[in-house]
Design an enzyme around this catalytic site. Structure first.
Site, PDB file in Angstrom:
ATOM      1  N   GLU A 183      61.903 -67.055  82.587  1.00 23.48           N
ATOM      2  CA  GLU A 183      61.917 -66.912  82.071  1.00 23.48           C
ATOM      3  C   GLU A 183      62.838 -66.906  81.180  1.00 23.48           C
ATOM      4  O   GLU A 183      64.600 -67.150  82.188  1.00 23.48           O
ATOM      5  CB  GLU A 183      61.135 -65.036  81.868  1.00 23.48           C
ATOM      6  CG  GLU A 183      62.377 -64.614  82.603  1.00 23.48           C
ATOM      7  CD  GLU A 183      61.993 -62.504  82.536  1.00 23.48           C
ATOM      8  OE1 GLU A 183      61.904 -62.179  81.488  1.00 23.48           O
ATOM      9  OE2 GLU A 183      61.250 -62.501  83.086  1.00 23.48           O
TER      10      GLU A 183
ATOM     11  N   HIS B 149      57.969 -64.507  80.985  1.00 18.67           N
ATOM     12  CA  HIS B 149      58.407 -62.938  80.336  1.00 18.67           C
ATOM     13  C   HIS B 149      57.227 -61.874  80.776  1.00 18.67           C
ATOM     14  O   HIS B 149      56.920 -61.916  79.798  1.00 18.67           O
ATOM     15  CB  HIS B 149      59.161 -63.418  78.948  1.00 18.67           C
ATOM     16  CG  HIS B 149      60.148 -61.940  78.704  1.00 18.67           C
ATOM     17  ND1 HIS B 149      60.754 -61.635  79.071  1.00 18.67           N
ATOM     18  CD2 HIS B 149      59.286 -60.642  77.799  1.00 18.67           C
ATOM     19  CE1 HIS B 149      61.170 -60.028  78.290  1.00 18.67           C
ATOM     20  NE2 HIS B 149      60.188 -59.801  77.588  1.00 18.67           N
TER      21      HIS B 149
ATOM     22  N   SER C 230      61.114 -55.774  79.084  1.00 17.86           N
ATOM     23  CA  SER C 230      62.354 -56.775  78.036  1.00 17.86           C
ATOM     24  C   SER C 230      63.044 -55.909  77.511  1.00 17.86           C
ATOM     25  O   SER C 230      63.744 -54.808  78.118  1.00 17.86           O
ATOM     26  CB  SER C 230      60.670 -57.438  76.964  1.00 17.86           C
ATOM     27  OG  SER C 230      61.354 -58.026  76.345  1.00 17.86           O
TER      28      SER C 230
END
Length: 192
Positions: A133, A163, A39
């Site tokens: 995502e 994600h 991320s």
């Protein structure tokens, strides 16, 4: 590393680069090092590589970016087109986080949004992204930019994954498989 809100950009990049450079000073060979993150940590991984490269230090053997957030301008279409598919992120939360991290700095700056950086000279990178995502376009555009810059890159796009699905490896076979693939990638690169 220091975190926003209290410590906006460039604090995290400075800290990550300092740790890497300390490893080199401690005598660890760069060909025995790898950097990875998921991320925002995927973005920090690339920003760290850029900072290390620009400082003239030896780069690590490889890097892995898991569902990387590489564009804090949020210009990728998947921010909107995947909004109903990805329960992990939403555009409003990403906007708040981007504002906290970037502060008054230009969000297109290389250390903030590595997608827009000069990527030449980076080590081999493995990119994982799920097709469901919000950050799908960040990953796909990043892979294209790496290839254009002549950087060796591998893309693993997992169908219908959200994600950072790796976090669910205890109950999700695709999570376990993805983690195993990252391990195999690093074993191969670090043993060359």
């Amino acid at each position: 590393y220091r975190l926003a809100l209290e410590h906006p950009f460039p604090a995290a990049v400075e800290d990550a680069a300092a740790v890497y450079e300390q490893l080199l000073q401690d005598g660890i060979a760069p060909e025995r090092l790898a950097i990875a993150g998921d991320s925002a940590g995927g973005g920090l991984t690339v920003a760290t590589l850029l900072a290390v490269r620009d400082a003239g230090a030896a780069l690590p053997a490889a890097a892995a970016c898991i569902s990387p957030w590489l564009d804090l301008t949020m210009s990728g279409a998947s921010i909107e087109t995947k909004a109903d598919e990805d329960p992990m992120l939403d555009a409003a939360t990403l906007e708040r986080m981007a504002a906290a991290y970037a502060g008054p700095a230009d969000r297109r700056a290389a250390g903030i949004s590595p997608l827009f950086a000069d990527l030449q000279g980076l080590p081999e990178i493995l990119v994982h992204v799920g097709t469901a995502e919000l950050l799908l376009d960040d990953a796909l555009r990043f892979v294209a930019a790496l290839r254009k810059a002549g950087v060796e890159v591998s893309l693993d796009a997992y169908d219908d994954m959200i994600h950072v699905w790796h976090a669910f490896a205890a109950i999700l076979p695709e999570g376990r498989e993805a983690i195993e693939r990252i391990g195999a990638f690093f074993r191969r690169r670090l043993s060359d």
